[in-house]
Design a protein around this motif. Structure first.
Motif: not given
Length: 755
Positions: A609-633
């Motif tokens: 249930r993570g949100t992928l913000e972007h791929f950048a070549g071999d790197g990636m950024m993911i965040f939790f608790n948005d747009p859907l709330p996640v318990e103990r993110h």
């Protein structure tokens, strides 16, 4: 007496410096006015220019404008060196009238407030911002709208160096411009958004009625200041009105009644016989150095006992709506500096005239709102069906415009089909259509995209309008009005109203029918938009979970896209030794590895249930608790990182057999961030901004192959569920102090995330 620099005090050097400073101030004020005229609705552009010019000319480190929102003042624009924490506090903090802050004190005193040293001011209590920015000297100037302090203009210096009287006067001028810009943008927005925000237009007009510009007073002030500062003997402002040219402001030793009787309300030709005629002909500032020595000037010879004259056009777009005129008894030419100042005054007068015009147009729109409110209610109640709206439009148009009947047609390829009908005149038979051609009034109005008003249809030429002649003989109507439905520059249909007797429709009735046509287009667009959103939601469900797709296309989702703050956990991960691998491997091999890596990690992101913000070549950024709330993110992010590392190890074993030596590192941080839509029209991403993002990225960069580094806050949140090891304080780029970090060694058995 000598100046500190060795020159003579009050000598040529000082005078030249003062002249240069004066020109710089005038140029800055004029530049801001030019922006206000060219971009009246782009308030942020104007305010940023005001702050930039004020800070630069007054030697301030920071400048800001704070506008009244309810009963408190909120930051609307900021200028100064980048300081994310300072800006966050400044934008999140509101100030109320009171002695403890500069903004509150300025609003309370309703006057300029100058604090030479905030550290020596016992009443000043806003220590949070002072500590973050380090300012010492502060200046606050009130922005007035009528009797209300609508905002506060602030300048600060990081040293104890009070502002001079000249600098304070300049800031007052910039503050006046800011007031005009704010009011202008509010009025303009109220007008341009009237069609799709008619339900709120009455409240907007109520606010506008409390602060309508007194145009006569504004123009008198412009003329008075122009005469005084440009050393003229008298001056006037002529305005083009519906009944001709009128003198709306007169200043100096002149007889307004005599001038208006001999000059006002008269047609003015664009010729060289008069000053105003020359301005109209040349469409620019025009001067007459000596009227007595000018053989072409004769229109004002018997009215004015003056020698030198200058006229500056007041423009609205390409139209000249007035002329600012100054006169001198002696033949003394106006200097370039005075001409530049006059053109600035003309810009101010143009803005005032335009504001009143916009207000009057909006007021008239409100008067017509009663006739269209029923259509708006039907549109609001039928977002998925266009037929009820068109039926209501046909009925309302017949009633309000006094028509015998109304026909609404739609274009279907090369024919017109009846869409709605109201009235006793028979409509087309079932299945009957009309050719889309210039042989009918309705067809021609759609093709030409403009209304056609005919006093008596019985006089139509059969050779030019064969179809309409047949319909007129068939139904017997006389006066007719046809208006096209236009969308994106294309005629998609039309509305025809008729009367059985010869009685032309009034201009107001024509305008109202065009409004009904616009509403019909809105209704059609709304239905198509609903259908598009429904298709897009189905498409989104192919890439996102149904819950996320539902949220993004919902009203709450739209609010989230606009921007909000929320605590999130950010995960950055990338491959170790990827650069060396990419340099030595073939491009096809690199892409193959990336596709396999992205596919595998993408499955785990969705699973957790993570949100992928972007791929950048071999790197990636993911965040939790948005747009859907996640318990103990925080814990959910750590569990995903371990799952990624395990899956990566499987991939790495296969890559190693092919000679690819790659590692995998992860950085995880948690904290508040600002999230929302990022990008430009046609290409948007949903992203996060804040220190938490930077920290996670820096931790990822420090992580060794196979290592998962946690920030101190993440460690505190998961230490009961994960085995960790302190790696000490890390010196990270962009952070002034070392940052404690922890390596995650293992995590308890994962459980599904709950949201």
């Amino acid at each position: 007496m000598t100046a500190p620099g060795g020159g003579e005090l009050g000598g040529p050097t000082d005078i030249e410096r003062e002249l240069a400073e004066s020109r710089a101030r005038e140029a800055a004020l004029a530049e801001v006015l030019g922006l206000m005229r060219s971009a009246p609705g782009e308030l942020s552009v104007v305010l940023e220019a005001v702050l930039d010019r004020a800070a630069g000319l007054c030697g301030a480190e920071r400048a800001s404008i704070h506008l009244l929102d309810g009963d408190a003042y909120r930051t609307a624009a900021f200028w100064g060196p980048p300081n994310p924490e300072y800006e966050r506090v400044a934008y999140d903090t509101t100030r109320k009238p009171g002695r403890e802050t500069l903004i509150g004190r300025t609003a309370l005193d309703r006057a300029v407030v100058h604090i030479p040293d905030v550290l020596g001011d016992r009443e000043y209590a806003a220590k949070d911002l002072q500590r973050l920015a380090g300012y010492r000297t502060m200046l606050g100037v009130p922005l007035f709208r009528g009797a209300t302090v609508a905002g506060v203009f602030v300048l600060t210096r990081n040293e104890v160096r009070p502002f001079t009287d000249r600098e304070i006067a300049l800031v007052r001028a910039f503050a006046d411009q800011a007031v005009v810009a704010v009011e202008n943008a509010r009025l303009l927005k109220g007008t341009t958004d009237a069609l799709d925000r008619q339900t709120a237009i009455s409240e907007v007009l109520k606010d506008m009625s409390h602060s309508v510009f007194d145009l006569e007073r504004v123009l008198e002030s412009v003329a008075m200041n122009a005469v005084r500062l440009c050393a003229a003997d008298n001056g006037s402002i002529a305005q083009l009105k519906a009944d001709g040219w009128r003198l709306v402001a007169n200043v100096g030793d002149i007889d307004p009644d005599s001038m208006d009787r001999n000059w006002g309300n008269q047609p003015i030709d664009a010729d060289r016989r008069s000053l105003t005629g020359r301005v109209l002909m040349d469409r620019r500032t025009t001067a007459i150095v000596d009227a007595r020595a000018d053989p072409e000037y004769d229109a004002g010879a018997g009215i004015f006992d003056v020698r030198s004259l200058i006229g500056v056009p007041l423009k609205r777009g390409n139209d000249i709506v007035g002329v600012l005129i100054l006169r001198r008894v002696e033949p003394n030419a106006f200097t370039p500096e005075q001409i530049s100042l006059l053109e600035t005054f003309a810009d101010q007068a143009s803005i005032a005239i335009e504001n009143v015009r916009l207000f009057n147009e909006t007021k008239e729109a409100l008067e017509r709102q009663t006739a269209t409110s029923e259509i708006l209610r039907v549109i609001a109640g039928s977002p998925t069906e266009v037929q009820p709206v068109l039926d209501a439009i046909a009925e309302s148009a017949a009633r309000v415009c006094g028509a015998s009947d109304v026909h609404v047609y739609r274009v279907e390829k090369d024919v017109l089909r009846q869409w709605a009908h109201f009235g006793p005149i028979p409509g087309l038979n079932e299945g009957e259509t009309l050719p889309l051609s210039r042989g009918s009034l309705i067809g021609r109005c759609i093709l030409d995209r403009h209304a056609i008003h005919l006093r008596n249809a019985a006089d139509l030429d059969p050779a030019e309008y064969p179809i309409s002649v047949q319909l007129q003989r068939r139904w017997g109507y006389r006066t007719t009005l046809s208006v096209p439905l236009i969308r994106n520059g294309v005629g998609i249909g039309g509305i025809a109203i008729r009367r059985m007797e010869v009685q032309p429709f009034t201009s107001k009735e024509i305008e109202l029918l065009e409004t009904f046509a616009d509403q019909a287009v809105i209704a059609i667009a709304n239905v198509e938009l609903f259908q598009t959103v429904r298709r897009q939601r189905q498409e989104l469900s192919r890439f996102l979970s149904p819950q996320v797709a539902e949220l993004v296309t919902s009203e709450d989702g739209a609010k989230l896209l606009e921007g909000h703050r929320r605590p999130i956990t950010v995960v950055f991960c990338d491959l170790r030794s990827f650069t060396a691998f990419a340099e030595s491997a073939e491009p096809e091999e690199v892409l193959g590895v990336l596709r396999e890596y992205h596919r595998t990690m993408g499955e785990l992101i969705v699973e957790h249930r993570g949100t992928l913000e972007h791929f950048a070549g071999d790197g990636m950024m993911i965040f939790f608790n948005d747009p859907l709330p996640v318990e103990r993110h925080e814990l959910q992010a750590v569990r995903m990182a371990f799952a990624m590392r395990a899956r990566f190890d499987e991939l790495a074993r296969g890559w190693r057999k092919r000679g690819y030596e790659l590692g995998f590192g992860v950085g995880i941080a948690t904290g508040y961030a600002t999230l929302g839509r990022i990008g430009f029209e046609g290409r948007y991403d949903y992203g996060a901004i804040g220190n938490v993002v930077i920290l996670a990225q820096r931790l990822s960069a420090e992580a060794k192959g196979g290592q998962i580094l946690l920030s101190q806050r993440v460690h505190a949140a998961v230490e009961g569920d994960a085995e960790t090891r302190a790696v000490g304080d890390l010196s990270l780029k962009g952070f002034t102090r070392p940052v404690p970090a922890f390596a995650a060694e293992s995590v308890k058995t994962p459980t599904p995330a709950r949201s």
